[in-house]
Structures are given as structure tokens and as C-alpha cells.
Design a protein around this motif. Structure first.
Motif, PDB file in Angstrom:
ATOM      1  N   VAL A  69       0.851  -1.502  -0.033  1.00 15.66           N
ATOM      2  CA  VAL A  69       0.169   0.189   0.312  1.00 15.66           C
ATOM      3  C   VAL A  69       0.841   1.021  -0.149  1.00 15.66           C
ATOM      4  N   GLN A  70       2.014   1.092   0.812  1.00 13.60           N
ATOM      5  CA  GLN A  70       2.820   2.650   1.320  1.00 13.60           C
ATOM      6  C   GLN A  70       3.587   2.221  -0.289  1.00 13.60           C
ATOM      7  N   PHE A  71       3.984   1.821  -0.876  1.00 14.82           N
ATOM      8  CA  PHE A  71       5.279   1.480  -2.089  1.00 14.82           C
ATOM      9  C   PHE A  71       4.069   2.079  -3.401  1.00 14.82           C
ATOM     10  N   ALA A  72       2.419   2.072  -3.560  1.00 20.01           N
ATOM     11  CA  ALA A  72       1.667   2.558  -4.397  1.00 20.01           C
ATOM     12  C   ALA A  72       1.249   3.916  -4.140  1.00 20.01           C
ATOM     13  N   ARG A  73       0.928   4.014  -2.275  1.00 19.37           N
ATOM     14  CA  ARG A  73       1.032   5.489  -2.772  1.00 19.37           C
ATOM     15  C   ARG A  73       1.800   6.884  -3.294  1.00 19.37           C
ATOM     16  N   TRP A  74       3.833   5.997  -2.702  1.00 20.19           N
ATOM     17  CA  TRP A  74       5.052   6.500  -3.054  1.00 20.19           C
ATOM     18  C   TRP A  74       5.052   6.779  -4.553  1.00 20.19           C
ATOM     19  N   LYS A  75       4.496   6.502  -5.228  1.00 20.68           N
ATOM     20  CA  LYS A  75       4.220   6.307  -6.584  1.00 20.68           C
ATOM     21  C   LYS A  75       3.100   6.733  -6.975  1.00 20.68           C
ATOM     22  N   GLY A  76       2.454   7.540  -5.812  1.00 18.25           N
ATOM     23  CA  GLY A  76       1.669   8.719  -6.713  1.00 18.25           C
ATOM     24  C   GLY A  76       0.138   7.851  -7.795  1.00 18.25           C
ATOM     25  N   CYS A  77      -0.415   6.330  -7.613  1.00 19.00           N
ATOM     26  CA  CYS A  77      -0.854   5.649  -7.238  1.00 19.00           C
ATOM     27  C   CYS A  77      -2.411   5.723  -7.060  1.00 19.00           C
ATOM     28  N   THR A  78      -3.265   5.421  -7.545  1.00 17.84           N
ATOM     29  CA  THR A  78      -4.925   4.899  -6.515  1.00 17.84           C
ATOM     30  C   THR A  78      -5.053   4.273  -5.761  1.00 17.84           C
ATOM     31  N   VAL A  79      -4.631   3.949  -4.412  1.00 16.43           N
ATOM     32  CA  VAL A  79      -4.808   3.076  -3.765  1.00 16.43           C
ATOM     33  C   VAL A  79      -6.192   2.408  -3.698  1.00 16.43           C
ATOM     34  N   PHE A  80      -6.870   1.032  -3.832  1.00 13.98           N
ATOM     35  CA  PHE A  80      -7.525   0.586  -3.693  1.00 13.98           C
ATOM     36  C   PHE A  80      -7.103  -0.640  -2.498  1.00 13.98           C
ATOM     37  N   ALA A  81      -7.459  -1.505  -1.400  1.00 13.01           N
ATOM     38  CA  ALA A  81      -7.223  -2.249  -0.550  1.00 13.01           C
ATOM     39  C   ALA A  81      -7.944  -2.507   0.404  1.00 13.01           C
ATOM     40  N   VAL A  83     -10.807   2.001   1.745  1.00 14.10           N
ATOM     41  CA  VAL A  83     -10.629   1.135   2.235  1.00 14.10           C
ATOM     42  C   VAL A  83     -11.461  -0.120   1.899  1.00 14.10           C
ATOM     43  N   ILE A  84     -11.896  -0.849   1.922  1.00 13.59           N
ATOM     44  CA  ILE A  84     -12.675  -2.236   1.652  1.00 13.59           C
ATOM     45  C   ILE A  84     -12.642  -3.270   3.050  1.00 13.59           C
ATOM     46  N   ASP A  85     -13.706  -3.476   3.700  1.00 14.95           N
ATOM     47  CA  ASP A  85     -14.212  -4.378   4.042  1.00 14.95           C
ATOM     48  C   ASP A  85     -14.230  -5.990   3.126  1.00 14.95           C
ATOM     49  N   ARG A  90     -18.241  -6.615  -0.897  1.00 16.74           N
ATOM     50  CA  ARG A  90     -17.955  -7.073  -2.796  1.00 16.74           C
ATOM     51  C   ARG A  90     -17.157  -6.191  -2.882  1.00 16.74           C
ATOM     52  N   PHE A  91     -15.504  -6.357  -3.093  1.00 14.74           N
ATOM     53  CA  PHE A  91     -14.347  -5.297  -3.442  1.00 14.74           C
ATOM     54  C   PHE A  91     -14.360  -5.725  -4.996  1.00 14.74           C
ATOM     55  N   GLU A  92     -15.035  -6.309  -5.850  1.00 16.90           N
ATOM     56  CA  GLU A  92     -15.471  -5.560  -7.472  1.00 16.90           C
ATOM     57  C   GLU A  92     -16.082  -4.679  -7.843  1.00 16.90           C
ATOM     58  N   ASP A  93     -17.269  -4.338  -7.053  1.00 17.38           N
ATOM     59  CA  ASP A  93     -18.171  -4.062  -6.754  1.00 17.38           C
ATOM     60  C   ASP A  93     -17.536  -1.872  -6.787  1.00 17.38           C
ATOM     61  N   VAL A  94     -16.949  -1.775  -6.243  1.00 16.65           N
ATOM     62  CA  VAL A  94     -15.856  -0.878  -5.215  1.00 16.65           C
ATOM     63  C   VAL A  94     -14.527  -0.243  -6.394  1.00 16.65           C
ATOM     64  N   ALA A  95     -13.747  -1.928  -6.243  1.00 14.01           N
ATOM     65  CA  ALA A  95     -12.354  -0.969  -7.578  1.00 14.01           C
ATOM     66  C   ALA A  95     -12.778  -1.930  -8.854  1.00 14.01           C
TER      67      ALA A  95
END
Length: 306
Positions: free
Chosen positions: A160-172, A190-192, A197-202
Motif C-alpha cells: 500500500v505504501q509503495f503504491a502511494r509513494w509511486k503516486g497511484c490511486t490505491v484500493f485495499a 479501504v474495503i471490508d 464485494r471489492f469488485e463492486d468498488v474497485a
């Protein structure tokens, strides 16, 4: 003189680990590190159970552990001297859960002064798994959309932190109790995974980083845009990926990379990355450490204090 080491003599489920005295390692062109911290990773209990394919019965007995932090005692490598603080992700032919370990120049990097030995010892394998998965295998670039599964775990919280550092939009994805923690790492959404259902959000993703496999992996393909890529630490369903017009990579294992590990330590010093340590165990409590890491799904990393 002998050294203490966590040894596996036979594959069992649950694993049977023995802390015993063994011959000290020979330097053999490397350095000998007095280990202060060793990390506990899923590959350790999988190896002890006989579930890690690269280690068969012919290689037993074996010392567990792939990453460590400590101080060089003796060196046969130019530029590395006794008293240097180092951390390393080492090859499977040795074992980091021991009081002394041989390390090569390609495996180790110096620990910057602001970084504690605990943090440095918790970092190497998990960091290289996340870094290589996202960047070497996934080709993640600035501005892309990425989904990180298991985002509160040892590998996931770093990814998560590497992707954020890279400047990406991060779903988790994470459990309900870990949502705030994962959000604090920089995830945009952030998805519980139990109630949503993560596929409905991301959706419309460039990359999915999967450490879960099974149904989670199967459902993840639908979140990718055409040409997107799923990078998994488990066997990917290449046929399903091809049918959906997305990509994957063959199963891979993280490899030692001192240069990349040094870059991650720089990010820790800069404050761009933090390492969460869930619990510390003494070396002689290694079975308790394995049970906790495997069964309690802790945030971040579990370490052994040697």
C-alpha cells in the motif's frame, strides 16, 4: 563454538521446530553477521510443513528464516567491516533464524542510523515481495489504479505504501478492525472484505496485487481494465486471465536485491514508509511466534529477537 538455530528435521502439520546447537557458518567469501532480529514469514511455516516446493525432504534438516538484521562480526568482502549494522534477505540455502549467519554482498545493505534494528529485521523479505511484485513484475507506474489484497499484513501494508509513494490511486482490502490502520497507510479506498464485494468498488484497475489466491484471486480478474495485470504470489489462473483479456505473470518468488532493499530503507528514513511490528518473540519461543503469525492474522510483521 556452536550457534543456536531454528531447525526442521521432518515435515509436520503443525510444524515441529527445534532450537538447537549447530556448527558455526563459514564466511566463504561473505560476512558473518551476529543476528539480533530475524523475521517470521509465511514461507517459514510453509517450509516446515513441507508445503514450500523448493525445499523437499532431501534438503532436511534445514534452518528456517530468510531475513535478518544484525552486526557484522567478520568480513571477507572489501568495504564491509566488523561493527557495520546490516540487514539482509538471504538465500534458501542458509537460515536467518539463528545467532550467526553468513551473508553475501548481493543480499545485504547497511542500516541507516535512524532505523532501528527491529524495523530493519522485519523489512527485507516482505519489502522485496511487495516491491518486486508491484514494480518488477507489475510495471506499476505513476497515476495508475491498483488494488492491494491483504493490506494489513506484512507484505500488504508495505505494498500500500509503495503504491502511494509511486503516486497511484490505491484500493485495499482488509478486515473491519484494520480499516483505519490501512487508511492511515495512504490507501484511498479501504474495503471490508467480509461485508463488501471489492469488485463492486474497485473497477477499471491497472493492477491487482494478490497474496490470497482462491476465490479472492478469481473475483479479482473482473476488476481489471482490458490489458490490466494481476500479480500473485500464488499460482495465477492464466487461462481465466486470457479469456478476460487481462494479463498475469507465472508464479514467482521474491529474490534478494540489496539495491532495492537500500531504496526501501531510504524511504523509511524519509518517512514515506513505516513498518508495523505486531509482536516480538524470543528465539526460543519460535513455535509461539509461528502460531501467532499464522493464526491471528496480525497487522504488519512478527519478529524474533535473538
Amino acid at each position: 563454538m556452536t550457534v543456536q538455530a531454528v531447525r526442521v528435521h521432518r515435515f509436520t502439520q503443525p510444524e515441529t521446530l527445534v532450537v538447537e546447537r549447530v556448527d558455526p557458518p563459514a564466511s566463504a567469501g561473505g560476512v558473518i553477521v551476529a543476528v539480533e532480529v530475524a523475521s517470521v514469514n509465511p514461507v517459514d511455516w510453509k517450509t516446515a510443513e513441507g508445503a514450500y516446493a523448493p525445499v523437499g525432504e532431501a534438503k532436511l534438516p534445514i534452518t528456517l528464516g530468510r531475513d535478518l538484521a544484525g552486526t557484522i562480526e567478520t568480513s571477507e568482502i572489501e568495504g564491509w567491516t566488523p561493527s557495520d549494522r546490516v540487514c539482509a534477505f538471504i538465500g534458501q540455502d542458509r537460515g536467518a533464524q539463528a545467532t550467526r549467519v553468513r551473508v553475501t554482498a548481493e543480499e545485504m545493505t547497511r542500516i541507516p542510523d535512524p532505523v532501528s534494528t527491529d524495523i530493519a529485521g522485519a523489512l527485507p523479505l516482505a519489502a522485496m515481495t511487495a516491491w518486486q511484485g508491484l514494480f518488477d513484475h507489475g510495471g506499476l507506474e505513476t497515476g495508475q489504479r491498483v488494488l492491494i489484497h491483504g493490506a494489513a499484513g506484512g507484505v500488504g501494508h508495505l505494498a500500500v505504501q509503495f503504491a502511494r509513494w509511486k503516486g497511484c490511486t490505491v484500493f485495499a482490502t482488509a478486515a473491519a478492525d484494520d480499516l483505519d490502520f490501512v487508511a492511515s497507510l495512504g490507501a484511498d479506498t479501504v474495503i471490508d472484505y467480509r461485508s463488501q464485494r471489492f469488485e463492486d468498488v474497485a473497477t477499471g484497475l491497472d493492477l491487482v496485487f494478490d497474496t490470497q489466491g482462491g476465490e479472492t484471486q478469481a473475483r479479482s480478474f473482473a476488476t481489471l481494465k482490458p490489458g490490466g495485470i494481476l500479480v500473485s504470489t500464488l499460482d495465477p489462473d492464466e487461462a481465466r486471465a486470457a479469456a478476460l483479456g487481462v494479463r498475469t505473470v507465472p508464479r514467482w518468488h521474491a529474490q534478494p536485491d540489496a539495491v532495492a532493499l537500500g531504496r526501501v530503507l531510504d524511504l523509511v528514513v524519509e518517512g514515506a514508509v513505516r513498518v508495523e511490528i505486531s509482536r516480538r518473540f524470543k528465539l526460543d519461543a519460535v513455535e509461539d511466534a509461528h502460531r501467532f503469525a499464522r493464526n491471528d492474522h496480525p497487522r504488519g510483521k512478527v519478529i524474533l529477537v535473538v
